[in-house]
Design a protein around this motif. Structure first.
Motif, PDB file in Angstrom:
ATOM      1  N   THR A  51       0.839  -1.187   0.000  1.00 30.00           N
ATOM      2  CA  THR A  51       0.000   0.000   0.000  1.00 30.00           C
ATOM      3  C   THR A  51       0.881   1.247   0.000  1.00 30.00           C
ATOM      4  O   THR A  51       2.103   1.134   0.049  1.00 30.00           O
ATOM      5  N   LYS A  52       0.246   2.414  -0.056  1.00 36.49           N
ATOM      6  CA  LYS A  52       1.034   3.650  -0.147  1.00 36.49           C
ATOM      7  C   LYS A  52       1.934   3.796   1.070  1.00 36.49           C
ATOM      8  O   LYS A  52       1.502   3.594   2.201  1.00 36.49           O
ATOM      9  N   ARG A  53       3.168   4.219   0.813  1.00 37.92           N
ATOM     10  CA  ARG A  53       4.157   4.350   1.875  1.00 37.92           C
ATOM     11  C   ARG A  53       3.700   5.322   2.967  1.00 37.92           C
ATOM     12  O   ARG A  53       3.981   5.137   4.143  1.00 37.92           O
ATOM     13  N   ASN A  54       2.941   6.362   2.561  1.00 37.68           N
ATOM     14  CA  ASN A  54       2.567   7.369   3.566  1.00 37.68           C
ATOM     15  C   ASN A  54       1.597   6.838   4.634  1.00 37.68           C
ATOM     16  O   ASN A  54       1.414   7.438   5.675  1.00 37.68           O
ATOM     17  N   LYS A  55       0.994   5.679   4.369  1.00 38.77           N
ATOM     18  CA  LYS A  55       0.134   5.069   5.399  1.00 38.77           C
ATOM     19  C   LYS A  55       1.000   4.652   6.598  1.00 38.77           C
ATOM     20  O   LYS A  55       0.551   4.623   7.736  1.00 38.77           O
ATOM     21  N   CYS A  56       2.219   4.260   6.311  1.00 38.23           N
ATOM     22  CA  CYS A  56       3.130   3.824   7.389  1.00 38.23           C
ATOM     23  C   CYS A  56       4.016   4.968   7.861  1.00 38.23           C
ATOM     24  O   CYS A  56       4.502   4.954   8.996  1.00 38.23           O
ATOM     25  N   ALA A  57       4.226   5.951   6.958  1.00 36.83           N
ATOM     26  CA  ALA A  57       5.271   6.961   7.188  1.00 36.83           C
ATOM     27  C   ALA A  57       5.077   7.758   8.475  1.00 36.83           C
ATOM     28  O   ALA A  57       6.053   8.192   9.081  1.00 36.83           O
ATOM     29  N   ARG A  58       3.832   7.905   8.930  1.00 39.86           N
ATOM     30  CA  ARG A  58       3.650   8.740  10.124  1.00 39.86           C
ATOM     31  C   ARG A  58       4.263   8.104  11.374  1.00 39.86           C
ATOM     32  O   ARG A  58       4.414   8.755  12.396  1.00 39.86           O
ATOM     33  N   HIS A  59       4.588   6.819  11.284  1.00 38.42           N
ATOM     34  CA  HIS A  59       5.216   6.173  12.450  1.00 38.42           C
ATOM     35  C   HIS A  59       6.740   6.143  12.365  1.00 38.42           C
ATOM     36  O   HIS A  59       7.402   5.759  13.328  1.00 38.42           O
ATOM     37  N   PHE A  60       7.287   6.490  11.194  1.00 31.70           N
ATOM     38  CA  PHE A  60       8.735   6.305  10.993  1.00 31.70           C
ATOM     39  C   PHE A  60       9.583   6.955  12.085  1.00 31.70           C
ATOM     40  O   PHE A  60      10.463   6.322  12.653  1.00 31.70           O
ATOM     41  N   ASP A  61       9.324   8.235  12.368  1.00 30.66           N
ATOM     42  CA  ASP A  61      10.160   8.950  13.336  1.00 30.66           C
ATOM     43  C   ASP A  61      10.063   8.319  14.723  1.00 30.66           C
ATOM     44  O   ASP A  61      11.057   8.128  15.405  1.00 30.66           O
ATOM     45  N   HIS A  62       8.829   8.009  15.083  1.00 30.67           N
ATOM     46  CA  HIS A  62       8.625   7.432  16.412  1.00 30.67           C
ATOM     47  C   HIS A  62       9.372   6.096  16.548  1.00 30.67           C
ATOM     48  O   HIS A  62      10.028   5.827  17.556  1.00 30.67           O
ATOM     49  N   VAL A  63       9.265   5.265  15.523  1.00 27.25           N
ATOM     50  CA  VAL A  63       9.902   3.943  15.555  1.00 27.25           C
ATOM     51  C   VAL A  63      11.410   4.094  15.696  1.00 27.25           C
ATOM     52  O   VAL A  63      12.059   3.467  16.541  1.00 27.25           O
ATOM     53  N   GLN A  64      11.958   4.979  14.866  1.00 27.10           N
ATOM     54  CA  GLN A  64      13.405   5.209  14.885  1.00 27.10           C
ATOM     55  C   GLN A  64      13.849   5.739  16.257  1.00 27.10           C
ATOM     56  O   GLN A  64      14.818   5.264  16.837  1.00 27.10           O
ATOM     57  N   ASP A  65      13.090   6.727  16.781  1.00 25.68           N
ATOM     58  CA  ASP A  65      13.437   7.316  18.090  1.00 25.68           C
ATOM     59  C   ASP A  65      13.379   6.272  19.196  1.00 25.68           C
ATOM     60  O   ASP A  65      14.255   6.208  20.051  1.00 25.68           O
ATOM     61  N   GLU A  66      12.321   5.476  19.155  1.00 23.14           N
ATOM     62  CA  GLU A  66      12.147   4.509  20.244  1.00 23.14           C
ATOM     63  C   GLU A  66      13.330   3.529  20.302  1.00 23.14           C
ATOM     64  O   GLU A  66      13.894   3.279  21.369  1.00 23.14           O
ATOM     65  N   LEU A  67      13.710   3.007  19.137  1.00 23.67           N
ATOM     66  CA  LEU A  67      14.838   2.060  19.125  1.00 23.67           C
ATOM     67  C   LEU A  67      16.142   2.759  19.514  1.00 23.67           C
ATOM     68  O   LEU A  67      16.941   2.237  20.285  1.00 23.67           O
ATOM     69  N   ASP A  68      16.338   3.964  18.976  1.00 20.71           N
ATOM     70  CA  ASP A  68      17.577   4.704  19.270  1.00 20.71           C
ATOM     71  C   ASP A  68      17.706   5.040  20.754  1.00 20.71           C
ATOM     72  O   ASP A  68      18.753   4.855  21.354  1.00 20.71           O
ATOM     73  N   TYR A  69      16.614   5.547  21.333  1.00 25.74           N
ATOM     74  CA  TYR A  69      16.671   5.933  22.740  1.00 25.74           C
ATOM     75  C   TYR A  69      16.944   4.726  23.635  1.00 25.74           C
ATOM     76  O   TYR A  69      17.732   4.797  24.574  1.00 25.74           O
ATOM     77  N   SER A  70      16.265   3.621  23.315  1.00 27.64           N
ATOM     78  CA  SER A  70      16.476   2.431  24.132  1.00 27.64           C
ATOM     79  C   SER A  70      17.933   1.973  24.018  1.00 27.64           C
ATOM     80  O   SER A  70      18.571   1.638  25.019  1.00 27.64           O
ATOM     81  N   ASP A  71      18.475   1.995  22.788  1.00 20.73           N
ATOM     82  CA  ASP A  71      19.893   1.620  22.609  1.00 20.73           C
ATOM     83  C   ASP A  71      20.804   2.545  23.405  1.00 20.73           C
ATOM     84  O   ASP A  71      21.785   2.109  24.003  1.00 20.73           O
ATOM     85  N   ARG A  72      20.450   3.827  23.394  1.00 18.83           N
ATOM     86  CA  ARG A  72      21.308   4.791  24.100  1.00 18.83           C
ATOM     87  C   ARG A  72      21.329   4.522  25.602  1.00 18.83           C
ATOM     88  O   ARG A  72      22.352   4.681  26.263  1.00 18.83           O
ATOM     89  N   VAL A  73      20.176   4.127  26.131  1.00 18.19           N
ATOM     90  CA  VAL A  73      20.115   3.800  27.561  1.00 18.19           C
ATOM     91  C   VAL A  73      21.092   2.669  27.871  1.00 18.19           C
ATOM     92  O   VAL A  73      21.848   2.719  28.847  1.00 18.19           O
ATOM     93  N   ILE A  74      21.092   1.670  26.984  1.00 13.27           N
ATOM     94  CA  ILE A  74      21.926   0.488  27.264  1.00 13.27           C
ATOM     95  C   ILE A  74      23.405   0.778  27.012  1.00 13.27           C
ATOM     96  O   ILE A  74      24.254   0.507  27.859  1.00 13.27           O
ATOM     97  N   TYR A  75      23.711   1.365  25.851  1.00 13.45           N
ATOM     98  CA  TYR A  75      25.125   1.628  25.548  1.00 13.45           C
ATOM     99  C   TYR A  75      25.737   2.616  26.553  1.00 13.45           C
ATOM    100  O   TYR A  75      26.892   2.493  26.929  1.00 13.45           O
ATOM    101  N   GLY A  76      24.955   3.591  26.962  1.00 13.94           N
ATOM    102  CA  GLY A  76      25.488   4.615  27.856  1.00 13.94           C
ATOM    103  C   GLY A  76      25.355   4.262  29.333  1.00 13.94           C
ATOM    104  O   GLY A  76      25.783   5.020  30.189  1.00 13.94           O
ATOM    105  N   ASP A  77      24.720   3.126  29.623  1.00 16.37           N
ATOM    106  CA  ASP A  77      24.448   2.727  31.009  1.00 16.37           C
ATOM    107  C   ASP A  77      23.772   3.902  31.733  1.00 16.37           C
ATOM    108  O   ASP A  77      24.167   4.306  32.831  1.00 16.37           O
ATOM    109  N   LEU A  78      22.740   4.441  31.086  1.00 18.31           N
ATOM    110  CA  LEU A  78      22.181   5.712  31.552  1.00 18.31           C
ATOM    111  C   LEU A  78      21.300   5.605  32.794  1.00 18.31           C
ATOM    112  O   LEU A  78      21.061   6.611  33.471  1.00 18.31           O
TER     113      LEU A  78
END
Ligand code: GP9
Ligand code: MN
Length: 613
Positions: free
Chosen positions: A581-608
């Motif tokens: 289906t059209k990419r924009n149906k999913c696109a509204r979640h892209f930033d959130h998905v990327q942020d969520e994974l990145d932030y969680s990784d940062r917590v672990i790598y940085g022992d935050l």
């Protein structure tokens, strides 16, 4: 400097033979061993050329020196062949590429086993043993360390570097976000090639291992804000199981689709099917594990953080500070335990359990494990639960007890006497046998519940049963398709990542929760039922019982699922029809998905979490 023309010609010929052979071998592996999703002629072309630059440069180590070194060239060739083959073996089951942490996991994870033997093909030796023929060639051509014409050396170096840069440029044109999505290893390999991927991986792992040295408390407040923004309201179920014992059962390799299956009219999971009618049941619950398998699931359920994209957090970060489920429960006076019929060191549990706040770990040495009552990785599930009962009876209440089942583990071995169901007849023995071990696991839980009731341990407990990760990887999709009578496309494959989740609260009526969620959401769900408010918390998951929760689950490879859509392999699909289906149906979640994974990784790598106030 004098140059012996004949000798130097031989060295050049040898170098080109090595480059050509490794190039062909690598491309054949790309094509016939890795199932890479290719989109368009650009990607096809890139796949064809992407190893040439790296191979020419790496083999050139023995060429660009003052005196060429044919032996060194062959050593590099052999090493790269071994790396390629190791990936082939790993890929055959995991449909994934090796990362540096996976290599360090071998010690914890048992290394070569029956599981590996299952994955070997007759032609495999050809992938590495060609080095013997090449060694013979060194002797035959009498190759020596000679000096080579510097003009030709320069031209070769120019060609190699040029090819490398062209590959990199094309990769960035086709995939500008390549480095931001470095957890998408398939994308990396098909763009920059298998060898460049490994060089990048080594650099990435070394840099991230230094992250915690430079971290400070400013990072954590930004992440806390992100998590708070996504929080949900308290549900009406808050505290319904207050002060009850918590019994968690991890269902090894159990996928949700098995709950609906029957063979010759007999259910594969009769007990769980009955239990679900008297439980909270979550038919849209996904595993979110990566290379750490069982330990990733345990990590998520205890911490509501994502596992790392590469390796197991249990093995990589056991010295970090965590705000875990056992620690929260201890704050409420609980005794926290885990039970598992395997060695204590497996997945580095002994050390990580200490960090996570487990009071007691009943492992292999606490059970009577004999040849008769064990198979594959360890103690069979029925004797495992039977022998756990006396320990459970002794625990001071309230307690939490996690049981990790084991018999339903690849390659799904089971003796005749334990086989309680007829096997289907697909083309893959692994798939057929899976039905028998899942059926056995179901039986073991039935018996466990009977024993708990008989011992009076049932009424005062709540039960959380979850599948830890898939059992049948993408490798087996064709055979699963034969059994289910349909082709397994990308959407169907993501749907196969659903695992069972049942929460049984004695006295509460059964209810189906259709919310889309995953293992990351279990910790807040459990704490809600037990009526526990954490003093400090940073949970990326949201209670599955909350009425206002967003229907979204993010898988560790960046795929995600909502109520209507499935996003996977860079494509947006309609969940219902499985059509693109059209990419924009999913696109509204892209930033959130990327942020969520990145932030969680940062917590672990940085022992935050050590900075949490
Ligand atoms: C072994 C068990 C199985 O202790 O956790 O490991 P897995 O391969 O599923 O991660
Ligand atoms: Mn497992």
């Amino acid at each position: 400097m004098e140059i012996d023309k004949r000798k130097s010609d031989h060295v050049w010929r040898f170098y080109f033979v090595l480059v050509a052979l490794l190039f062909v071998k690598t491309y054949l592996v790309y094509r016939f061993e890795f199932s890479l999703t290719m989109r368009g002629a650009g990607e096809e072309f890139l796949l064809l050329i992407n190893s040439i630059g790296a191979i020419s440069l790496l083999l050139g180590i023995g060429l660009f020196k003052k005196y060429s070194k044919p032996g060194l060239m062959l050593a590099v060739y052999f090493l790269l062949s071994v790396i390629l083959y190791a990936n082939v073996l790993y890929y055959r089951f995991y449909i994934d590429f090796i990362t540096v942490p996976v290599l360090f996991q071998f010690g914890n994870v048992g290394g070569l086993s029956q599981s590996t033997v299952e994955l070997i093909n007759w032609y495999d030796p050809l992938l590495v043993l060609d080095s013997l023929v090449l060694f013979w060639l060194i002797r035959r051509w009498n190759l020596k360390s000679v000096s080579l014409a510097s003009k030709l050396k320069k031209k070769t170096a120019l060609f190699a570097t040029g090819m490398f840069l062209v590959t990199a440029a094309l990769a960035f044109i086709l995939h500008p976000l390549l480095f931001e999505k470095s957890y998408d290893r398939e994308l990396f390999v098909k763009s920059l090639g298998a060898y460049t991927y490994h060089v990048y991986d080594v650099a990435f792992q070394s840099i991230t291992s230094l992250n915690s040295l430079f971290a400070d408390d400013t990072d954590i407040s930004e992440i806390q804000k992100f998590v708070d923004k996504n929080s949900v309201d308290e549900s009406p179920y808050f505290g319904v199981a207050e002060d009850k014992n918590l019994i968690i059962i991890s269902l090894e390799s159990t996928q949700a689709f098995m709950m609906d299956e029957k063979v010759e009219g007999k259910e594969v999971m009769p007990f769980l099917n009955n239990l679900k009618d008297e439980s909270f049941y979550f038919p849209n619950f996904y595993h979110q594990t990566a290379q750490g398998k069982t330990s990733d699931a345990e990590f998520m359920i205890d911490n509501s953080l994502y596992p790392l994209a590469g390796g197991s957090v249990f093995v990589r970060k056991p010295e970090n500070k965590f705000l875990s489920l056992p620690l929260a429960l201890k704050g409420e006076g609980y005794l926290t335990t885990s039970f598992h019929g395997n060695d204590r060191q497996f997945w580095n549990r002994e050390e990580m359990y200490e960090t996570l706040g487990y009071d007691r770990y009943f492992s292999k040495k606490d059970f009577d494990v004999t040849d008769d009552n064990s198979i594959n990785y360890g103690l069979k599930d029925i004797p495992f639960f039977e022998q756990s009962i006396p320990y459970l009876k002794e625990l001071k209440e309230p307690y939490s007890a996690k049981f990790l089942t084991l018999t339903n583990h690849f390659p799904y071995l089971l003796e005749e006497e334990d086989t309680l169901i007829s096997l289907p007849d697909t083309s893959k023995g692994v798939v057929n046998r899976y039905f028998a071990t899942v059926r056995y696991e179901d039986e073991s839980i039935k018996k466990f519940f009977e024993d708990l009731k008989a011992e009076g341990l049932y009424e005062d407990s709540i039960f959380v049963l979850y599948g830890d990760h898939y059992g049948l990887s993408e490798t087996y999709n064709e055979a699963i398709g034969e059994y289910l009578g349909k082709e397994i496309g990308p959407v169907e494959h993501v749907q196969l990542q659903k695992v069972p989740l049942l929460i049984h609260v004695p006295g509460e009526e059964g209810k189906v929760f259709n919310t889309v969620g995953g293992q990351i959401d279990l910790k807040p769900t459990i704490l809600e039922l037990l009526g526990v408010n954490e003093q400090k918390s940073l949970n990326f998951g949201r209670s599955l019982l909350a009425p206002d929760r967003k229907n979204l689950v993010i898988l560790r490879d960046g795929s995600f699922v909502t109520e209507e859509y499935v996003y996977t392999k860079n494509t947006c699909y309609n969940k219902e029809t499985a059509e693109k289906t059209k990419r924009n149906k999913c696109a509204r979640h892209f930033d959130h998905v990327q942020d969520e994974l990145d932030y969680s990784d940062r917590v672990i790598y940085g022992d935050l979490l050590r900075f949490m106030k």
